[in-house]
Design a protein around this motif. Structure first.
Motif, PDB file in Angstrom:
ATOM      1  N   TYR A  94       0.821  -1.211   0.000  1.00  0.00           N
ATOM      2  CA  TYR A  94       0.000   0.000   0.000  1.00  0.00           C
ATOM      3  C   TYR A  94       0.856   1.262   0.000  1.00  0.00           C
ATOM      4  N   ALA A 130       0.691   4.841  -2.052  1.00  0.00           N
ATOM      5  CA  ALA A 130       0.609   6.112  -1.317  1.00  0.00           C
ATOM      6  C   ALA A 130       1.735   7.072  -1.659  1.00  0.00           C
ATOM      7  N   GLY A 190      -7.764   6.908   7.335  1.00  0.00           N
ATOM      8  CA  GLY A 190      -6.959   7.820   6.524  1.00  0.00           C
ATOM      9  C   GLY A 190      -7.701   9.081   6.124  1.00  0.00           C
ATOM     10  N   ALA A 238      -7.813   8.280   0.813  1.00  0.00           N
ATOM     11  CA  ALA A 238      -7.338   6.930   1.121  1.00  0.00           C
ATOM     12  C   ALA A 238      -8.204   5.888   0.426  1.00  0.00           C
ATOM     13  N   ASP A 269      -2.813   5.872   2.036  1.00  0.00           N
ATOM     14  CA  ASP A 269      -3.264   7.252   2.232  1.00  0.00           C
ATOM     15  C   ASP A 269      -2.282   8.163   1.502  1.00  0.00           C
TER      16      ASP A 269
END
Length: 172
Positions: free
Chosen positions: A49, A53, A105, A109, A123
């Motif tokens: 993730y 981000a 987030g 997000a 996020d």
């Protein structure tokens, strides 16, 4: 109500005895489950993730793709109410978006809950990849009290870290 056939494959699967148990191998992971069944450590999920981000360079993601993922969810024709889950859920491009019921987030997000209270999300505003997994399944899909406590602590740390930079850049 009709009695269930205890030997039927679905009954055995739901009871958990249809798949053999082997301490060295989890055969259930070999089952094909479209859009589900991801297995990973918290570190691996957070790392994945974090790529989303922080610009997606490692996956060669285009800025347009990341902008679409960060954009607000577009309401379906009949709204966000999910008949199966019996609550309002916001999804976009296969990811859950933060909502009043399940905040996580910033509004940019996107992520997905896992079994028993797990959660992973990117996020892009905070440039943070987050993951919480558990070895003991909770009874909730989201908002597991253990996960919420960790997520709140992470958000507090990110806000504290960003505050001095914002104050410094605002002073001319």
């Amino acid at each position: 109500m009709a009695r269930s056939n205890r030997k039927h494959a679905i009954v055995r699967a739901l009871n958990g005895d249809a798949l053999p148990h082997n301490g060295q191998r989890v055969d259930a992971r070999d089952c094909e489950v479209p859009s589900g069944g991801a297995v990973g450590t918290a570190r691996a999920i957070a790392c994945a993730y974090s790529v989303f981000a922080t610009g997606g360079r490692e996956l060669r993601l285009r800025r347009e793709t990341l902008d679409l993922l960060a954009a607000p969810a577009v309401p379906p024709t009949r709204g966000f109410y999910d008949e199966c889950m019996k609550r309002e859920l916001q999804f976009s491009l296969g990811f859950m978006k933060p909502s009043r019921l399940w905040p996580f987030g910033s509004q940019s997000a996107f992520g997905f809950p896992g079994a028993g209270g797990s959660l992973g999300f990117a996020d892009p505003v905070a440039k943070t990849g987050y993951a919480y997994v558990t070895s003991q399944l909770g009874r909730r899909l989201t908002a597991d009290p253990r996960e919420v406590a960790l997520k709140d602590t992470v958000h507090s740390a990110v806000r504290v870290r960003e505050r001095p930079a914002a104050l410094t850049s605002g002073a001319s």
